[in-house]
Design an enzyme around this catalytic site. Structure first.
Site, PDB file in Angstrom:
ATOM      1  N   LYS A  53      82.630  34.790 104.862  1.00  0.00           N
ATOM      2  CA  LYS A  53      81.606  34.447 103.875  1.00  0.00           C
ATOM      3  C   LYS A  53      81.003  33.079 104.171  1.00  0.00           C
ATOM      4  O   LYS A  53      79.773  32.901 104.130  1.00  0.00           O
ATOM      5  CB  LYS A  53      82.206  34.442 102.463  1.00  0.00           C
ATOM      6  CG  LYS A  53      82.518  35.808 101.895  1.00  0.00           C
ATOM      7  CD  LYS A  53      83.220  35.684 100.558  1.00  0.00           C
ATOM      8  CE  LYS A  53      83.579  37.049  99.988  1.00  0.00           C
ATOM      9  NZ  LYS A  53      84.373  36.958  98.751  1.00  0.00           N
ATOM     10  N   GLN A  97      87.941  34.336  94.708  1.00  0.00           N
ATOM     11  CA  GLN A  97      88.459  35.422  95.525  1.00  0.00           C
ATOM     12  C   GLN A  97      89.617  36.119  94.820  1.00  0.00           C
ATOM     13  O   GLN A  97      90.578  35.478  94.387  1.00  0.00           O
ATOM     14  CB  GLN A  97      88.922  34.876  96.885  1.00  0.00           C
ATOM     15  CG  GLN A  97      89.391  35.936  97.861  1.00  0.00           C
ATOM     16  CD  GLN A  97      88.263  36.841  98.327  1.00  0.00           C
ATOM     17  OE1 GLN A  97      87.129  36.411  98.478  1.00  0.00           O
ATOM     18  NE2 GLN A  97      88.567  38.092  98.559  1.00  0.00           N
ATOM     19  N   ASP A 120      79.072  37.224  91.660  1.00  0.00           N
ATOM     20  CA  ASP A 120      79.836  38.467  91.823  1.00  0.00           C
ATOM     21  C   ASP A 120      79.449  39.496  90.760  1.00  0.00           C
ATOM     22  O   ASP A 120      79.781  40.670  90.880  1.00  0.00           O
ATOM     23  CB  ASP A 120      81.336  38.184  91.733  1.00  0.00           C
ATOM     24  CG  ASP A 120      82.057  38.411  93.050  1.00  0.00           C
ATOM     25  OD1 ASP A 120      81.483  39.072  93.937  1.00  0.00           O
ATOM     26  OD2 ASP A 120      83.197  37.943  93.192  1.00  0.00           O
TER      27      ASP A 120
END
Length: 287
Positions: A53, A97, A120
């Site tokens: 990422k 995460q 997200d």
């Protein structure tokens, strides 16, 4: 008929190239968009994913901020870091995460992220906006899956769509996106009665149940579009391991019109959509 392989890697690369151009234009008159990623603990897979990422964030011209906390970090410490990033003007997107250590309430942490920085798409406010078709950040995996579907069949109005999997991360938001495209949507799962028959009615099949090769080729409707979200590591004949999806890929090649591979299908799209959401958040915050 041999199914078209939907190349998520190629589509995501093209998508990131377009994002890089947009970022280049944006930074002429405002600071670079910034994405902050928090990882807690020492899970090797999480660290590999976070590094990927960060690399792709920098490649498209954005700022990457990475925060690593030990597995022993308290929930309070993590919440304090999220609060700091909520107030950091350099940061446009925040991603925590998952999974988190068991002593940390993941739902509480995700709710603590400012909705405008929730790239997200997991905050309840964004979930509600997506569900009502009123905007909001769309979760990256469903968004990427929709882009892959539209890459092979642009007009999907009126088609029967079946999602195998009912998670808040993939199944439910995927259903909302398909409804917005005027599909007739069924959410199925491992306990659905006569699951093969339900799958067999799908013009569009999205498999996100987390069971290796659970969906067999004989279940799949001829001419359908199959999106395999599953990523499962299983033993290979040579004694090593390999990645497979939730769909028996080889069995579907002579039935589906188009299908995503695992790996190389949905996976690459998830990061590209994360970057797209970050750019969208930056533009909205700084308008």
């Amino acid at each position: 008929m041999v199914a078209k392989i939907i190349d998520g890697k190629a589509i995501s690369e093209k998508m990131r190239a377009g994002l890089a151009k947009e970022v280049s234009n944006l930074v002429r008159h405002m600071p670079k968009p910034g994405l902050a990623v928090i990882v807690v603990g020492d899970d090797p897979a999480s660290h590999v994913y976070v590094r990927s990422k960060a690399k792709q964030t920098i490649e498209v011209g954005m700022e990457s901020f990475e925060y690593q906390l030990p597995a022993s970090a308290s929930e309070h410490q993590l919440l304090d870091l999220v609060a700091t990033l909520n107030n950091d003007e350099r940061v446009d997107g925040i991603l925590v995460q998952l999974p988190l250590p068991h002593h940390i309430n993941a739902e509480k942490v995700l709710r603590a992220i400012a909705p405008a920085k929730d790239v997200d798409g997991f905050h309840p406010l964004n979930v509600g906006l997506v569900a009502t078709g009123s905007g909001g950040m769309v979760p990256c995996t469903p968004l990427g899956s929709m882009i892959l579907i539209k890459s092979v069949r642009d007009n999907i109005a009126g088609l029967n769509a079946v999602i195998v999997g009912r998670s808040n991360i993939v199944g439910k938001p995927m259903a909302q996106l398909l409804l917005q495209e005027s599909c007739t949507v069924t959410i199925a799962h491992s306990r659905t009665a006569d699951l093969p028959a339900v799958v067999g009615a799908a013009d569009i099949l999205v498999a996100a149940v987390g069971r290796p090769e659970m969906v067999r080729g004989t279940w799949v409707k001829p001419g359908s579009v199959v999106i395999d979200v599953g990523i499962n590591r299983v033993a290979a004949p040579d004694g090593k391991s390999k990645l497979v999806g939730d769909v028996a890929f080889g069995e579907c090649l002579d039935r589906a019109a188009a299908i995503t591979p695992v790996p190389g299908g949905v996976g690459p799209m998830t990061i590209s959509c994360l970057l797209q959401n970050t750019l969208r958040a930056a533009t909205a915050r700084r308008a």
